[in-house]
Design a protein around this motif. Structure first.
Motif, PDB file in Angstrom:
ATOM      1  N   MET A 174      68.581  60.348 -47.238  1.00  0.00           N
ATOM      2  CA  MET A 174      69.722  61.180 -46.831  1.00  0.00           C
ATOM      3  C   MET A 174      70.448  60.343 -45.607  1.00  0.00           C
ATOM      4  O   MET A 174      71.567  60.649 -44.889  1.00  0.00           O
ATOM      5  N   ALA A 175      69.725  59.580 -45.109  1.00  0.00           N
ATOM      6  CA  ALA A 175      70.358  58.970 -43.668  1.00  0.00           C
ATOM      7  C   ALA A 175      70.058  57.480 -43.664  1.00  0.00           C
ATOM      8  O   ALA A 175      69.022  57.098 -44.181  1.00  0.00           O
ATOM      9  N   CYS A 176      70.792  56.924 -43.108  1.00  0.00           N
ATOM     10  CA  CYS A 176      70.747  55.242 -42.940  1.00  0.00           C
ATOM     11  C   CYS A 176      71.645  54.922 -41.720  1.00  0.00           C
ATOM     12  O   CYS A 176      72.805  55.689 -41.699  1.00  0.00           O
ATOM     13  N   ALA A 177      71.370  53.687 -40.994  1.00  0.00           N
ATOM     14  CA  ALA A 177      72.086  53.612 -39.897  1.00  0.00           C
ATOM     15  C   ALA A 177      71.991  51.833 -39.737  1.00  0.00           C
ATOM     16  O   ALA A 177      70.883  51.394 -39.883  1.00  0.00           O
ATOM     17  N   TYR A 178      73.002  51.266 -39.254  1.00  0.00           N
ATOM     18  CA  TYR A 178      72.796  49.624 -38.831  1.00  0.00           C
ATOM     19  C   TYR A 178      72.705  49.939 -37.708  1.00  0.00           C
ATOM     20  O   TYR A 178      73.070  50.266 -36.543  1.00  0.00           O
ATOM     21  N   ALA A 179      71.785  48.651 -37.158  1.00  0.00           N
ATOM     22  CA  ALA A 179      71.427  48.456 -35.800  1.00  0.00           C
ATOM     23  C   ALA A 179      72.622  47.649 -34.870  1.00  0.00           C
ATOM     24  O   ALA A 179      73.204  46.951 -35.575  1.00  0.00           O
ATOM     25  N   PRO A 180      72.714  48.110 -33.749  1.00  0.00           N
ATOM     26  CA  PRO A 180      73.879  47.568 -33.082  1.00  0.00           C
ATOM     27  C   PRO A 180      73.836  45.884 -33.170  1.00  0.00           C
ATOM     28  O   PRO A 180      74.942  45.343 -33.164  1.00  0.00           O
ATOM     29  N   SER A 181      72.643  45.271 -33.142  1.00  0.00           N
ATOM     30  CA  SER A 181      72.618  44.064 -33.034  1.00  0.00           C
ATOM     31  C   SER A 181      73.079  43.314 -34.465  1.00  0.00           C
ATOM     32  O   SER A 181      73.274  42.049 -34.702  1.00  0.00           O
ATOM     33  N   GLY A 182      72.938  44.064 -35.621  1.00  0.00           N
ATOM     34  CA  GLY A 182      73.222  43.657 -36.829  1.00  0.00           C
ATOM     35  C   GLY A 182      71.957  43.137 -37.283  1.00  0.00           C
ATOM     36  O   GLY A 182      72.015  42.651 -38.679  1.00  0.00           O
ATOM     37  N   CYS A 183      70.824  43.092 -36.877  1.00  0.00           N
ATOM     38  CA  CYS A 183      69.527  42.466 -37.257  1.00  0.00           C
ATOM     39  C   CYS A 183      68.596  43.361 -38.064  1.00  0.00           C
ATOM     40  O   CYS A 183      67.334  43.048 -38.362  1.00  0.00           O
ATOM     41  N   ALA A 184      68.981  44.908 -37.954  1.00  0.00           N
ATOM     42  CA  ALA A 184      67.962  45.802 -38.542  1.00  0.00           C
ATOM     43  C   ALA A 184      68.796  46.896 -39.065  1.00  0.00           C
ATOM     44  O   ALA A 184      69.860  47.083 -38.919  1.00  0.00           O
ATOM     45  N   VAL A 185      68.170  47.816 -40.096  1.00  0.00           N
ATOM     46  CA  VAL A 185      68.729  48.905 -40.429  1.00  0.00           C
ATOM     47  C   VAL A 185      67.478  49.987 -40.513  1.00  0.00           C
ATOM     48  O   VAL A 185      66.500  49.669 -40.545  1.00  0.00           O
ATOM     49  N   ALA A 186      68.131  51.314 -40.390  1.00  0.00           N
ATOM     50  CA  ALA A 186      66.958  52.264 -40.142  1.00  0.00           C
ATOM     51  C   ALA A 186      67.456  53.238 -41.399  1.00  0.00           C
ATOM     52  O   ALA A 186      68.746  53.574 -41.812  1.00  0.00           O
ATOM     53  N   CYS A 187      66.366  54.073 -42.083  1.00  0.00           N
ATOM     54  CA  CYS A 187      66.768  54.960 -42.945  1.00  0.00           C
ATOM     55  C   CYS A 187      65.513  55.958 -43.143  1.00  0.00           C
ATOM     56  O   CYS A 187      64.474  55.591 -42.717  1.00  0.00           O
ATOM     57  N   GLY A 188      66.064  56.924 -43.771  1.00  0.00           N
ATOM     58  CA  GLY A 188      64.779  58.119 -44.061  1.00  0.00           C
ATOM     59  C   GLY A 188      65.590  59.334 -44.976  1.00  0.00           C
ATOM     60  O   GLY A 188      66.585  59.075 -45.098  1.00  0.00           O
ATOM     61  N   GLY A 189      64.548  60.100 -45.329  1.00  0.00           N
ATOM     62  CA  GLY A 189      65.051  61.170 -46.039  1.00  0.00           C
ATOM     63  C   GLY A 189      63.917  62.114 -46.282  1.00  0.00           C
ATOM     64  O   GLY A 189      63.447  63.054 -45.471  1.00  0.00           O
ATOM     65  N   LEU A 190      63.551  62.448 -47.616  1.00  0.00           N
ATOM     66  CA  LEU A 190      62.562  63.216 -47.983  1.00  0.00           C
ATOM     67  C   LEU A 190      61.131  62.942 -47.554  1.00  0.00           C
ATOM     68  O   LEU A 190      60.037  63.799 -47.531  1.00  0.00           O
ATOM     69  N   ASP A 191      60.959  61.630 -46.952  1.00  0.00           N
ATOM     70  CA  ASP A 191      59.877  61.259 -46.372  1.00  0.00           C
ATOM     71  C   ASP A 191      59.350  61.978 -44.987  1.00  0.00           C
ATOM     72  O   ASP A 191      58.373  61.670 -44.407  1.00  0.00           O
ATOM     73  N   ASN A 192      60.430  62.553 -44.739  1.00  0.00           N
ATOM     74  CA  ASN A 192      60.328  63.284 -43.289  1.00  0.00           C
ATOM     75  C   ASN A 192      60.479  62.072 -42.097  1.00  0.00           C
ATOM     76  O   ASN A 192      60.066  62.478 -40.898  1.00  0.00           O
TER      77      ASN A 192
END
Lengths: 412, 452
Positions: free
Chosen positions: A118-136
């Protein structure tokens, strides 16, 4: 109804307890009305009154410039990269995809071990992404130039909640992540160690969304939840510093006004609202009788003049923030719009939908009237309705930019 | 996974029912599978107590999952009231250590009672009231008060039930009573979770004291912002030379990159809107640094940047950064000593004994305001800014024919990957840091001596 307790000592105990509680309760009521009084004293004008002297916008025609196909299931979330062209998106089937939306190429794909990301985000540097959801959890995946590299191998588990992850966002660096969860809390994490830096308690139900303030102090963020409240938090102390409860249902999306002095919210009650942080009150409601489905996601254009809303009736409505009117409605998605973000330089906005696609949209504009400011070399444009005929311009008005004349009147 | 949560609250209950039965089947199996023992809690011995790590090991083995996933699953069992912690009863998580847990009696399972009835809760609180002589927790007191009003019509019944239960409880053996109390308490913690309702009054008081601004002033500021940025909003004014999404030509992005030699006039104009804009655009910050260099007053910005890095950096790097900042900017005789008021300096230096993320906040704000209120305006009037304004370009607008637009669509440029750009940035930053590092006089002198 007269109470008749069976045990006499219980009666006195009850009375004592009730007195303390009654006192607490009356104090609460008094304070609440005092707060309303203070707020009302300073409320000397409405937004649309202040906006009277601002030029109207006319109707906008929006067009889809890109359609990104590749997800096998509902798209739940997306975020732009700071390079203004890359996008990360996540979907119900557990896939997270990084696209170059400009060329529509898929650059990376990760399969999460859980569904409903349900959630994802791009890191400010453009070198990584974050994500998560039902895995808490919220996990960070460093990206790689090597297309064959298995990104899941370098995955870093950062946040750990006791219920689903609803939203996540990096702060101004790759080293910290802010998360919100169905467990009713928000939290700030150190990416490298996974350490919890600060937690934010105060929502009485699931927290569905958050946004970091763009202000120079950069120490606050706003969150919205199923308790119909939008709370503003101080990141250092973990305290809730302002709270707004005017929506009639779950708040699905919150987004700061570009100046950081206000924020908009979108809710299941089919309205978007604008809250002024300095005046400490709601200042506008964006709604129409014909709009009855909830808003899933909102974002502002660069100047803050336009508010884009993605709705559960598959449409996107665009509002004139100052006048309160709707200036455009976009159709195109074949299922509910679940996420919407304006690109970092404001050149377009992207939407994700339960119809498995993402779209990048823009407006076609027509202009009449130009003022050429010689000192700054800027042009003042007035957008107009597509059906109005353009004025002709003489060469004396535009000494160097005769192509500009042609550019303006062309529809794109 | 069993936990397909749907946000639509009407479906929540339906989903709860279907997965709860699956959970219960697993819990029943677990009860015979995980080894329990007698444990002493305070003075009483409690039977059938299990350790968190044993439960997690069982789950991991049974479901063939990792320990992490097993722990998450365990936490869900606690959250949904199938297992309750004996110590730390308010924290509803499964810990992978020797923490003690017990299985909740099926009487209290979520499927048995759909809605944790208000009247049951009222009876429970009233009973606690009798036993502990009025020592309910603040949030429970508020619940009690609310229920007292809400259920006043059957308060006699509630009090009667509470007394009956209290009397019946007294007749039980102590260990049984303790166990039942734990179970009941765990049940109500899940179904009536503690909410900091009593902090509401404090919050209202703070809200009243917080300074607010007249609507006309704050709304006026919102309108002013829109007007200022009107020509910079691509939805309200055209991008020059063209909006890449419309013409498939990305010149606009190339002209506005981080390290262009010559920025656009539009970009330079934006730097003048606020100090925050100037700092946020790294190209603008570069230009500002040129100005500061000529004024020999670069230390304020350098300190501000270092403080930002501390605030937003990794937790592990904090103390080294704090030390280096102290040596460079704050220590008496430091090479880039910043001129802040005595009180702020005192507080900051003291805070650096035990550095934390926000230890430099006061000093950083002070320096920021100094630059915002004074240096920024001098920059805007300076020859440096005037020079860049003159140098800045206004690109000619594109005028593509339909055939050219088609061509553009076929040949969309890939641009430079953000990872490569970031690597270049790191190199540039390292070079700049080396160039502006304070000269180590001793090293220089010894170098000269060695040459002789």
């Amino acid at each position: 109804v007269q109470r008749s307790p069976l045990i006499p000592e219980m009666a006195t105990q009850e009375v004592q307890l009730n007195e303390t509680l009654a006192h607490l309760k009356t104090e609460s009521e008094t304070l609440k009305s005092k707060l309303e009084e203070e707020r009302a004293k300073l409320h000397d004008v409405e937004l649309h009154q202040v906006a009277e002297k601002v030029e109207g916008l006319g109707q906008f025609v929006m067009k889809t410039r890109r359609t990104l196909k590749g997800h096998g299931n509902k798209v739940l979330c997306m975020d732009w990269c700071k390079d203004k062209r890359r996008i990360v998106s996540s979907s119900q089937d557990g896939k997270v995809i990084v696209w170059d939306a400009f060329t529509t190429n898929k650059e990376h794909a990760v399969t999460m071990p859980c569904t409903w990301v349900m959630a994802c985000a791009y890191a400010p540097s453009g070198c990584a992404v974050a994500c998560g959801g039902l895995d808490n959890k919220c996990s960070v995946y460093p990206l790689s130039l090597d297309k064959n590299e298995n990104l899941a191998a370098k995955k870093k588990s950062v946040a750990m909640h006791t219920n689903y992850l609803s939203a996540c966002s990096f702060t101004n660096s790759d080293m910290q992540i802010l998360t919100s969860s169905g467990d009713g809390t928000c939290a700030l994490w150190d990416v490298e160690s996974g350490q919890l830096l600060q937690s934010f308690h105060g929502h009485a139900a699931d927290v569905l969304c958050l946004d970091l303030a763009p202000s120079e102090t950069g120490n606050t963020f706003v969150s919205g939840g199923c308790d119909k409240k939008a709370n503003v938090w101080d990141m250092r102390s973990g305290q809730c510093i302002q709270s707004f409860e005017t929506h009639e249902s779950d708040i699905n999306s919150v987004r700061y006004y570009p100046s950081g002095d206000a924020f908009a919210s979108g809710s299941d009650d089919a309205t978007c609202r604008l809250y002024d942080l300095r005046a400490d009150r709601e200042v506008a409601i964006y709604s129409k009788e014909s709009i009855i489905f909830g808003v899933s996601s909102v974002d502002f254009s660069l100047s803050g003049r336009l508010l884009f809303g993605g709705y559960n009736d598959y449409t996107i409505n665009v509002w004139d923030v100052l006048k309160g009117t709707r200036v455009s409605i976009l159709f195109g998605h074949e299922n509910r719009v679940s996420t919407l973000r304006v690109s970092p330089d404001g050149t377009a906005f992207s939407t994700g939908s339960w119809d498995h696609t993402l779209r990048v949209c823009d407006d076609c504009y027509f202009f009449i009237g130009i003022k050429y400011n010689q000192n700054l070399c800027t042009f003042n444009f007035t957008p107009c309705a597509p059906d109005k005929p353009p004025l002709s311009l003489t060469a004396t008005h535009l000494p160097k930019y005769s192509n500009l004349k042609k550019h303006i009147y062309r529809s794109t | 996974m069993l936990l397909a949560i749907i946000r639509d609250t009407r479906s929540k209950l339906a989903m709860l029912l279907s997965f709860c039965f699956q959970l219960e089947a697993i819990v029943v199996e677990m009860q015979s599978g995980v080894k329990g023992s007698e444990q002493k809690l305070n003075v009483t011995t409690i039977p059938h107590v299990v350790a968190g790590n044993d439960i997690i090991a069982w789950i991991a083995n049974k479901m063939k999952t990792t320990v992490e996933e097993a722990q998450t699953f365990g936490t869900m069992l606690v959250a949904y009231c199938y297992i309750y912690p004996l110590q730390n009863h308010k924290k509803l998580v499964m810990c992978n250590d020797a923490s003690l847990y017990r299985f909740q009696t099926p009487y209290f399972w979520p499927t048995q009672k759909w809605v944790a009835e208000d009247s049951d809760y009222a009876i429970y609180l009233a009973k606690r009231n009798i036993r502990k002589k009025g020592m309910l927790e603040p949030y429970e007191q508020v619940h009690y008060n609310h229920l007292h009003e809400w259920l006043n019509h059957k308060w006699d019944f509630i009090v009667m039930q509470a007394t009956e239960q209290y009397k019946a409880g007294k007749e039980r053996k102590k260990p049984d009573r303790v166990v039942l109390d734990c179970q009941e308490r765990a049940y109500w913690i899940v179904n009536r979770p503690p909410v900091s309702v009593c902090y509401t009054n404090i919050f209202y008081q703070q809200a009243i004291m917080r300074s607010k601004v007249k609507s006309s002033v704050s709304l006026g500021a919102l309108v002013k912002y829109v007007t200022t940025y009107k020509n910079h909003d691509p939805f309200l004014a055209p991008c020059l030379p063209s909006n890449p999404w419309q013409t498939d030509n990305d010149t606009y992005w190339n002209l506005n990159m981080r390290r262009v030699e010559v920025p656009t006039k539009s970009r330079v104009e934006r730097w003048s809107f606020s100090f925050f804009e100037l700092l946020s655009d790294l190209r603008g910050r570069d230009d500002f640094k040129i100005f500061l260099k000529r004024e020999f007053s670069g230390e304020n910005l350098a300190f501000w940047e270092a403080a930002e890095e501390l605030k937003l950096g990794t937790a592990s790097s904090m103390s080294t950064k704090a030390e280096s900042i102290f040596k460079t900017f704050l220590a008496p005789g430091a090479p880039r000593w910043i001129n802040i008021d005595g009180r702020t300096m005192g507080l900051t230096v003291k805070g650096l004994d035990h550095p934390h993320r926000y230890v430099l906040e006061a000093a950083q704000t002070h320096v920021f305001l100094l630059m915002k209120k004074d240096t920024f305006f001098r920059y805007l009037k300076s020859p440096v800014y005037k020079e860049i304004q003159k140098k800045a370009i206004t690109p000619e607008p594109h005028n593509f024919s339909p055939a050219q637009l088609e061509q553009n669509a076929q040949n969309r440029s890939a641009g430079i990957h953000p990872i490569i750009l970031w690597q270049q940035e790191e190199e540039e930053n390292a070079k700049a840091a080396a160039a502006s590092a304070p000269v180590d006089v001793k090293a220089m002198m010894s170098k000269i001596d060695r040459k002789k």
